[in-house]
Design a protein around this motif. Structure first.
Motif, mmCIF file in Angstrom:
data_model
loop_
_atom_site.group_PDB
_atom_site.id
_atom_site.type_symbol
_atom_site.label_atom_id
_atom_site.label_comp_id
_atom_site.label_asym_id
_atom_site.label_seq_id
_atom_site.Cartn_x
_atom_site.Cartn_y
_atom_site.Cartn_z
ATOM 1 N N PHE A 98 0.847 -1.194 0.000
ATOM 2 C CA PHE A 98 0.000 0.000 0.000
ATOM 3 C C PHE A 98 0.885 1.247 0.000
ATOM 4 N N ALA A 99 1.678 1.388 -1.039
ATOM 5 C CA ALA A 99 2.621 2.504 -1.161
ATOM 6 C C ALA A 99 2.929 2.714 -2.640
ATOM 7 N N ASP A 100 3.500 3.867 -2.961
ATOM 8 C CA ASP A 100 3.846 4.150 -4.356
ATOM 9 C C ASP A 100 4.831 3.140 -4.911
ATOM 10 N N TYR A 101 5.736 2.653 -4.041
ATOM 11 C CA TYR A 101 6.786 1.729 -4.482
ATOM 12 C C TYR A 101 6.887 0.556 -3.514
ATOM 13 N N GLN A 102 7.210 -0.603 -4.087
ATOM 14 C CA GLN A 102 7.501 -1.788 -3.293
ATOM 15 C C GLN A 102 8.950 -2.183 -3.512
ATOM 16 N N THR A 103 9.642 -2.522 -2.456
ATOM 17 C CA THR A 103 10.964 -3.119 -2.545
ATOM 18 C C THR A 103 10.845 -4.524 -1.974
ATOM 19 N N ARG A 303 -12.884 1.328 -6.942
ATOM 20 C CA ARG A 303 -11.485 1.704 -7.165
ATOM 21 C C ARG A 303 -11.263 3.075 -6.537
ATOM 22 N N LEU A 304 -10.360 3.155 -5.569
ATOM 23 C CA LEU A 304 -10.116 4.403 -4.861
ATOM 24 C C LEU A 304 -8.624 4.738 -4.904
ATOM 25 N N PRO A 305 -8.284 6.020 -4.819
ATOM 26 C CA PRO A 305 -6.872 6.400 -4.788
ATOM 27 C C PRO A 305 -6.245 6.038 -3.446
ATOM 28 N N LEU A 306 -4.927 5.921 -3.445
ATOM 29 C CA LEU A 306 -4.205 5.552 -2.221
ATOM 30 C C LEU A 306 -4.529 6.494 -1.066
ATOM 31 N N GLU A 307 -4.732 7.783 -1.361
ATOM 32 C CA GLU A 307 -5.031 8.752 -0.306
ATOM 33 C C GLU A 307 -6.313 8.397 0.444
#
Length: 330
Positions: A98-103, A303-307
């Motif tokens: 649940f973030a812009d990027y996954q590592t 479908r909802l934005p992360l915010e």
């Protein structure tokens, strides 16, 4: 240090979207720019029935997201190329989707197959893969059998479809959501029953459909004490019971041991599909969706934005607005 937007569990039942530090990759890991993530029933248990103490807040940025699709933007594994579109299926310690990027380790990134439909469809392969794994583990014979499935979230619907594909004669499902039950028939359910706390409805449906024998196979896909007890109650003689739903408590859950014993039930729990050595269950899920052997196009309802992470979780948890599968966009 680079920053990103990430959801964080700041207190029980409350998540917010805030700026967080970027997880720097090491050898064998990749960075994926998320396009989309899906909310799993196990996420809801982690958020709304959290077993965390005060010292565990706030949670890790991005936790507990583990269903995602995106593009590899940095790779520290020569076998994974920058620009590849992947399904992410992170296991323990890396469920931060649940973030812009996954590592995450490259082994938990599966390259997406050719597919002319929306990427959202392929996102469904994460949950689908866990259900395939659950049934492969049991090595059960479905042909001609009566199968009961408690819970009709996305996992429950996938179980219904798999039961029919594997030859079940009768598939009976239950859920508290009428919207989900209306969808169940398209995934193979023959009988859909509105759930109740005592399990009276599902019990009557199973006994009526099996000439009083009970279900040959029961799949519990909720994780609540009520449905765990119901699973044993509706199981037939020498039946199989699969516990798939993440428990909503660490406390003991009582059940009728004499009933279990006299029926000679075989039962097992399933977790950690990402630990499958060859990840064949997830690859199979991607393949079946890409070849349109299963239609997942109506599974996502919101479908909802992360915010709006907090709103999205409440929507999925409360099943408001006839919510089915809820996804996040980035």
């Amino acid at each position: 240090m680079k920053k990103m937007r990430a959801a964080r569990l700041v207190e029980p039942q409350k998540m917010v979207c805030e700026d967080a530090n970027f997880y720097e990759p090491v050898k064998g890991q990749v960075v994926v720019k998320n396009h989309m993530a899906a909310i799993c029933g196990s996420d809801l248990h982690q958020v709304f029935f959290t077993r965390r103490g005060p010292k565990d807040f706030p949670g890790l940025p991005g936790w507990p997201g583990h269903e995602g699709v995106g593009e590899v933007i940095e790779s520290h594994d020569e076998n994974v190329k920058v620009g590849e579109r992947v399904l992410t299926i992170p296991g323990g310690g890396f469920q931060r989707g649940f973030a812009d990027y996954q590592t995450l380790p490259s082994s938990w990134c599966l390259q997406l197959p050719d597919y002319d439909g929306p990427e959202e469809d392929l996102l469904m392969a994460q949950q689908f893969g866990t259900t395939i794994f659950a049934l492969r583990r049991g090595n059960m014979d479905f042909i001609g059998k009566t199968v009961a499935i408690l819970g009709q979230g996305s996992a429950g619907m996938f179980f219904a479809w798999l039961a029919k594909r594997f030859g079940a004669e009768k598939v009976i499902v239950s859920d508290l959501s009428l919207a989900r039950l209306e969808q169940s028939a398209s995934f193979g359910a023959d009988i859909s029953v509105l759930g109740d706390p005592d399990g009276k409805g599902i019990r009557e449906a199973v006994l009526d459909s099996s000439s009083g024998r009970g279900a040959d196979i029961v799949i519990e896909a909720v994780g609540r004490k009520e449905t765990i007890k119901q699973a044993i109650d509706i199981a037939g003689y020498r039946s199989n019971v699969v516990f798939f739903g993440l428990p909503d408590t660490n406390r003991d859950i009582p059940f009728n041991y004499a009933q279990f014993f006299m029926k000679q039930i075989q039962m097992y729990g399933v977790v950690d599909a990402q630990g499958e050595e060859d990840l064949k269950s997830f690859y199979t899920a991607l393949d079946w969706i890409a070849r349109r052997e299963i239609d997942v196009t109506k599974m996502v309802s919101h479908r909802l934005p992360l915010e709006s992470i907090d709103q999205a979780l409440v929507l999925a948890h409360e099943r408001d607005e006839d919510a089915l599968k809820v996804t996040l966009t980035f």
